[in-house]
Scaffold this active site. Sequence first.
Site, short mmCIF file in Angstrom:
data_model
loop_
_atom_site.label_atom_id
_atom_site.label_comp_id
_atom_site.label_asym_id
_atom_site.label_seq_id
_atom_site.Cartn_x
_atom_site.Cartn_y
_atom_site.Cartn_z
CE1 TYR A 1 -4.09 -1.60 0.50
CE2 TYR A 1 -3.36 -2.37 2.64
CZ TYR A 1 -4.29 -2.37 1.62
OH TYR A 1 -5.40 -3.15 1.73
CG HIS B 1 3.17 1.97 4.14
ND1 HIS B 1 1.90 1.70 3.72
CD2 HIS B 1 3.06 2.40 5.42
CE1 HIS B 1 1.06 1.95 4.71
NE2 HIS B 1 1.74 2.37 5.74
#
Length: 225
Positions: free
Chosen positions: A153, A200
């Site tokens: 993400y 991330h």
Amino acid sequence: ASEVVDQLFPLFPDKKHYSDAGPDRCRTCAVVGNSGNLLGSNYGPLIDFHDFVMRTNKGPTEGYEKDVGSKTTHRIVYPESAVDLDNSTHLVLFPFKILDIQWLISAFTTRHITQTYTKVPSTIKANKDKVMILHPEFIRYVYDNWAERHDRYPSTGFLSLIFALHICDEVNVFGFGATSDGIWHHYFDKTLTSYEISVHAGRFENETINRLQQENKILMHKGWT
């Protein structure tokens, strides 16, 4: 999904936000991350001087005003990071899953959602007329075009920065990155994070942010610690 959208629009009308771009507009924005490099920076007055001040997740101002400022025009959250807001602040939801939108509806109506993958507040204080929901397609666009489909993400901070680039004319960035001695932590707690192993694409986001700085699309304020 369409049922959720049908519930959403009567509750939070679809206003045309920030469609006033033009040569005469010069909207300055501060995107304030939560890095420990803000401590001792004395950036508070500079941050508050901007037209928009965007903060992410739970990053507090109380007790840290000297370094992080006190003004918040936009608070960017997802359910697991939501906090109470004052009446002048926009709640900007970054929905990563359908349940995030369902939680937002619930928080302003039935208050029945208290759990996602962790405990979440059943309701929050926020001005219903200032609620904004980032279209999931925007998150997809950032993933495809800015994060070049790295397999994780985009972070809230990175999404906030790209969001700011779309609605602001001048973007100043505070509280991103490690402290000067390489420690990754928040200015308000001592939780240490390695961006190598986070969910991330940390290293790639960092490189992209540095490239935006080199091309004068943003101005990074590095802090002092």
